[in-house]
Design an enzyme around this catalytic site. Structure first.
Site, PDB file in Angstrom:
ATOM      1  N   THR A  64       4.093   0.851   1.276  1.00 42.29           N
ATOM      2  CA  THR A  64       5.037   0.570   2.352  1.00 42.29           C
ATOM      3  C   THR A  64       6.398   0.099   1.851  1.00 42.29           C
ATOM      4  O   THR A  64       7.384   0.187   2.561  1.00 42.29           O
ATOM      5  CB  THR A  64       4.487  -0.558   3.238  1.00 42.29           C
ATOM      6  OG1 THR A  64       4.228  -1.687   2.384  1.00 42.29           O
ATOM      7  CG2 THR A  64       3.197  -0.138   3.922  1.00 42.29           C
TER       8      THR A  64
ATOM      9  N   THR B  85      13.223   1.957   2.781  1.00 50.71           N
ATOM     10  CA  THR B  85      11.766   2.091   2.905  1.00 50.71           C
ATOM     11  C   THR B  85      11.337   2.058   4.373  1.00 50.71           C
ATOM     12  O   THR B  85      10.304   2.631   4.722  1.00 50.71           O
ATOM     13  CB  THR B  85      11.049   0.989   2.103  1.00 50.71           C
ATOM     14  OG1 THR B  85      11.644  -0.266   2.414  1.00 50.71           O
ATOM     15  CG2 THR B  85      11.141   1.255   0.617  1.00 50.71           C
TER      16      THR B  85
ATOM     17  N   PRO C  92      16.422  -0.729   4.901  1.00 51.78           N
ATOM     18  CA  PRO C  92      16.574   0.538   5.642  1.00 51.78           C
ATOM     19  C   PRO C  92      15.973   1.729   4.912  1.00 51.78           C
ATOM     20  O   PRO C  92      15.475   2.652   5.537  1.00 51.78           O
ATOM     21  CB  PRO C  92      18.094   0.689   5.769  1.00 51.78           C
ATOM     22  CG  PRO C  92      18.653  -0.670   5.569  1.00 51.78           C
ATOM     23  CD  PRO C  92      17.698  -1.422   4.687  1.00 51.78           C
TER      24      PRO C  92
ATOM     25  N   ILE D  73       0.830  -1.214   0.000  1.00 43.24           N
ATOM     26  CA  ILE D  73       0.000   0.000   0.000  1.00 43.24           C
ATOM     27  C   ILE D  73       0.862   1.261   0.000  1.00 43.24           C
ATOM     28  O   ILE D  73       0.397   2.340   0.361  1.00 43.24           O
ATOM     29  CB  ILE D  73      -1.009  -0.014   1.169  1.00 43.24           C
ATOM     30  CG1 ILE D  73      -0.301  -0.083   2.538  1.00 43.24           C
ATOM     31  CG2 ILE D  73      -1.961  -1.184   1.039  1.00 43.24           C
ATOM     32  CD1 ILE D  73      -1.275   0.024   3.722  1.00 43.24           C
TER      33      ILE D  73
ATOM     34  N   GLN E 200       8.829   4.630   6.242  1.00 44.42           N
ATOM     35  CA  GLN E 200       7.683   4.241   7.061  1.00 44.42           C
ATOM     36  C   GLN E 200       7.688   4.967   8.398  1.00 44.42           C
ATOM     37  O   GLN E 200       6.675   5.478   8.847  1.00 44.42           O
ATOM     38  CB  GLN E 200       7.734   2.733   7.349  1.00 44.42           C
ATOM     39  CG  GLN E 200       7.384   1.854   6.198  1.00 44.42           C
ATOM     40  CD  GLN E 200       5.894   1.805   6.020  1.00 44.42           C
ATOM     41  OE1 GLN E 200       5.352   2.539   5.220  1.00 44.42           O
ATOM     42  NE2 GLN E 200       5.219   0.964   6.754  1.00 44.42           N
TER      43      GLN E 200
ATOM     44  N   GLU F 140       3.135   0.925  11.877  1.00 47.17           N
ATOM     45  CA  GLU F 140       2.385   1.911  12.638  1.00 47.17           C
ATOM     46  C   GLU F 140       3.135   2.536  13.806  1.00 47.17           C
ATOM     47  O   GLU F 140       2.725   3.567  14.328  1.00 47.17           O
ATOM     48  CB  GLU F 140       1.072   1.276  13.123  1.00 47.17           C
ATOM     49  CG  GLU F 140       0.115   1.095  11.965  1.00 47.17           C
ATOM     50  CD  GLU F 140      -0.918   0.005  12.201  1.00 47.17           C
ATOM     51  OE1 GLU F 140      -2.076   0.358  12.411  1.00 47.17           O
ATOM     52  OE2 GLU F 140      -0.566  -1.189  12.153  1.00 47.17           O
TER      53      GLU F 140
ATOM     54  N   ARG G  19      14.087  -6.786  13.221  1.00 52.51           N
ATOM     55  CA  ARG G  19      15.100  -6.638  12.176  1.00 52.51           C
ATOM     56  C   ARG G  19      14.546  -5.753  11.058  1.00 52.51           C
ATOM     57  O   ARG G  19      13.393  -5.925  10.644  1.00 52.51           O
ATOM     58  CB  ARG G  19      15.462  -8.013  11.625  1.00 52.51           C
ATOM     59  CG  ARG G  19      16.636  -7.985  10.681  1.00 52.51           C
ATOM     60  CD  ARG G  19      17.082  -9.403  10.409  1.00 52.51           C
ATOM     61  NE  ARG G  19      18.148  -9.465   9.438  1.00 52.51           N
ATOM     62  CZ  ARG G  19      18.316 -10.498   8.617  1.00 52.51           C
ATOM     63  NH1 ARG G  19      17.486 -11.523   8.672  1.00 52.51           N
ATOM     64  NH2 ARG G  19      19.313 -10.505   7.769  1.00 52.51           N
TER      65      ARG G  19
HETATM   66 MO1  MOS Z   1      -3.604  -0.360   9.726  1.00 51.48          MO
HETATM   67  S1  MOS Z   1      -4.826   0.985  10.694  1.00 51.48           S
HETATM   68  O1  MOS Z   1      -3.844  -1.794  10.571  1.00 51.48           O
HETATM   69  O2  MOS Z   1      -4.060  -0.383   8.114  1.00 51.48           O
END
Ligand code: MOS
Length: 717
Positions: free
Chosen positions: A473, A600, A598, A471, A604, A670, A594
């Site tokens: 990431t 990406t 590095p 998405i 994040q 997150e 781990r």
């Molecule tokens: Mo995340 S809020 O688990 O896409």
């Protein structure tokens, strides 16, 4: 570009070495197609019509005039739509949100509820007709205001346990040398991913195919199959490139209405949500009102901790923003109480958004700890270190690994924390008051059962197929590096194909569990494939394929408190004449397993911290009490941090390989946002001496709160 070693046998591993996105070139050249722009012959376009009342009943949908408009093919609504099945539990253990099961009855539970789909030859014709459609409602009084102590609040049923309690809280509070008792609020927040939701549905030889933008193709496939009472094998969902999700991209009204229309018309139908429609149909983060009570011994050790959270949900679906959950894993006390309560209002259903629970919960508890640090005269970092628990405060389980202290030590060193004068309001730069703040972060490190297919091709290359979702990431690239190491080859010998439910069951891109769950499956399949290749003389033209399933391996994992950790640091400048707050620099140091890539990973983490700045200072979806809808539901009215708001920001990590994961991963999706808003808010306190407990810290709140305090002490906003 890649810095890995080329050739059939990489000497060094690829994991841990910076690698640009494998699909990066396709994305920047426009070759990568997103769900709303993939061409289809004979495509028709649907446009959703949303309710204009916040509560009531549909009396009439006047379709006749609209059906005569240019290009219009049909109008679907509750009077002609097929009945759907809502009696199931989805792959994430949740029942369907009836908001997605469109046009099933005449009830209207919130402003922005889908009432009709107008389908036409072109998107413009569909929109024109949708805007002309007259829907008549019977209107009822509505309540859209979340207030602390709402009489209809109840303990959440869908996030268990709703409440936890040990010890005598009142007694321990009474015995405390230092007490904090404060309320914190966070507003409604919108995901605001770049790409709005889009789906194209079509029937192809008795099989339903949906090309979509989602966080889990097999998730959407299984929900659509259940809802339309279809065999799962007769539904295929593809989702190759996704322009952001942040929790918003699961099953939504657009896929369901597209399938209905494609079935009714017998031709492909595309439904795209507008930015405005995403505000009600894409889900959102519920506002929260939280109360924290802390009681501590003279040295700051916690004797009592209470964290209560209330969030809103819709009349049709219970969604819990489990903000009190942070306290269950972060801090212990002799008396410990947490509760997540919800209240049903005439508002859209909230959903998962950017560290659901942890993001607003960490704002409240990490700000409260900062307040306690001041009262106890203990440095905020030292206070946290003195309160490091031995085992899970509520579960009693051992921690898998908990490297929070290492994050604080390294972060404090790099940020220059030792030089900080703890007194607030003492540093100035011209008209700016300066302050620094810190906060802790934690997020669960989980994995969920997944399957993967790994093929040794006859030409010596490898193909990985897994229903993963990238998405934005960098998951596709991470899986390429992981597969390369597991196959003992170079990344350029590995082709990773994702986003197709035909590849089999897999975890979604969510809960920061995607890459870890998928990596486990890819590693397992690769290991078995290498064993097969060791006894194979020649690979046949169709290749050799191995399929893995991690269900048993994950089921055998010992129960532990498994989390990532981090230490957030912020420096802010506050102009008390204009109310402006600028974040000058920010540092996050994380212990998050781990780090696979590095390059990406840093993206994040910095992205998450930027969300935190945005949450602290900008983001707020404002609801009009009279209409029950939003003021300015668009990216002009809803402010997210943009480049000018994002300062010198750095993310780094300490060594933290997870010993129970085959690759050592914990997950980094997150954790970057957790604690970030608290660090900024704590820095605003340090700059001004005023404690802001309501987010966002808008200029008007700074102005209203910085009146000189006659007592000379710290004022409360
Ligand atoms: Mo995340 S809020 O688990 O896409």
């Amino acid at each position: 570009m890649t810095t890995t070693t080329p050739g059939p046998r990489a000497v060094r591993g690829a994991v841990g070495v910076a690698h640009t996105r494998v699909e990066g070139r396709d994305k920047v050249t426009g070759a990568a197609r997103y769900a709303g722009e993939i061409p289809h012959p004979d495509l028709a376009h649907g446009w959703l019509v949303l309710s204009t009342v916040a509560r009531g009943r549909i009396l009439d949908v006047d379709t006749a005039p609209v059906l005569g408009m240019p290009g219009v093919l049909t109008v679907l609504h509750h009077g002609n739509a097929p009945r759907l099945n809502l009696d199931y539990v989805g792959m994430l253990g949740t029942p369907p949100d009836p908001t997605c099961a469109v046009f099933q009855h005449d009830g209207v539970p919130f402003a922005g509820w889908p009432v009709a789909l107008v389908v036409a030859e072109t998107s413009e014709e569909a929109r024109e007709a949708a805007e002309a459609l007259v829907v008549t409602y019977e209107r009822e009084p509505h309540d859209t205001a979340l207030v602390a102590g709402h009489p209809d609040a109840y303990p959440a049923a869908s996030h268990m346990p709703a409440e936890t309690e040990k010890g005598d809280l009142e007694e321990r509070l009474a015995a405390s040398a230092h007490v904090v008792d404060a309320r914190y609020t966070t507003p409604e927040e919108q995901h605001s991913m770049m790409e709005p939701h889009a789906a194209t549905a079509r029937w192809d030889g008795g099989r339903l195919e949906v090309v979509d933008s989602n966080q889990g193709a097999v998730w959407v496939q299984s929900e659509l199959a259940a809802m339309f009472s279809l065999d799962a094998s007769s539904v295929r969902v593809r989702s190759e490139h996704i322009g952001g999700g942040f929790g918003s991209k699961g099953l939504r009204a657009h896929q369901v209405s597209a399938v209905m229309a494609a079935t009714a018309l017998g031709r492909p139908v595309r439904v795209v949500l507008t930015r405005r429609q995403t505000f009600t149909l894409g889900g959102y983060r519920s506002p929260t009102t939280q109360r924290i009570r802390l009681g501590a011994a003279p040295d700051g050790r916690l004797l009592a901790l209470e964290h209560l959270s209330l969030n809103q949900t819709s009349r049709v679906y219970e969604f819990v923003e489990p903000s009190a959950g942070v306290a269950r894993v972060m801090y212990d006390a002799e008396a410990h109480r947490t509760a997540n309560h919800v209240v049903r209002l005439d508002v859209p259903s909230p959903t998962w958004m950017r560290a659901p629970g942890e993001a607003p919960g960490s704002f409240a508890i990490e700000a409260a700890l900062d307040e306690l640090a001041t009262r106890a005269g203990v440095d905020p970092i030292e206070l946290r270190l003195r309160n490091e628990p031995e085992v899970g405060p509520v579960s009693g389980l051992p921690f898998g690994s908990r490297n929070l202290a290492a994050c604080f030590r390294e972060g404090a060193r790099r940020f220059g924390w030792a030089d900080r004068d703890p007194r607030p309001g003492t540093r100035r730069d011209g008209r700016w008051l300066l302050g620094t703040g810190t906060a802790a972060a934690s997020f669960g490190a989980g994995a969920a059962p997944s399957t993967a297919l790994v093929t040794a091709e006859a030409d010596g290359s490898f193909t990985v197929r897994i229903t993963a979702a990238d998405i934005g990431t960098g998951a596709r690239t991470a899986l390429t590096l992981i597969a390369a190491d597991a196959l003992e080859t170079a990344p350029d010998r590995v082709r990773v194909r994702i986003g197709d439910s035909d590849f089999g069951h897999a975890m979604i891109a969510g809960g920061s569990m995607g890459t870890r769950s998928w990596a486990w499956a890819v590693t397992a399949a690769a290991a078995e494939l290498r064993e097969r290749l060791a006894v194979t003389t020649a690979v046949p033209p169709e290749g050799i394929t191995v399929r893995s399933d991690t269900t048993a391996a994950l089921g055998a994992l010992a129960r532990k408190e498994r989390h990532s950790y981090g230490a957030q640091f912020a420096e802010v400048a506050v102009d008390t004449a204009t109310g402006e707050v600028r974040v000058r620099r920010m540092l996050g140091v994380f212990a998050a397993g781990r780090i696979v890539n590095p390059l990406t990973a840093r993206n994040q983490l910095v992205g998450g911290m930027t969300w935190g700045i945005s949450m602290a200072l900008h983001e707020e979806a404002v609801r009009d009490r009279d209409s029950g809808g939003h003021y300015a539901p668009d990216l002009a009215g809803y402010h997210v941090a943009t480049h000018a708001d994002v300062p010198d920001i750095e993310a780094d990590w300490v060594d933290d390989h997870d010993p129970d994961d085959p690759v050592g991963i914990k997950g980094i999706g997150e954790i970057g946002i957790v604690g970030a808003a608290a660090a900024v808010a704590n820095a605003v306190w340090h700059a001004t001496g005023v404690r802001h407990r309501d987010l966002p810290i808008r200029p008007d709140r700074i102005l209203a709160a910085t009146a000189p305090d006659p007592a000379g002490g710290a004022a409360d906003a």
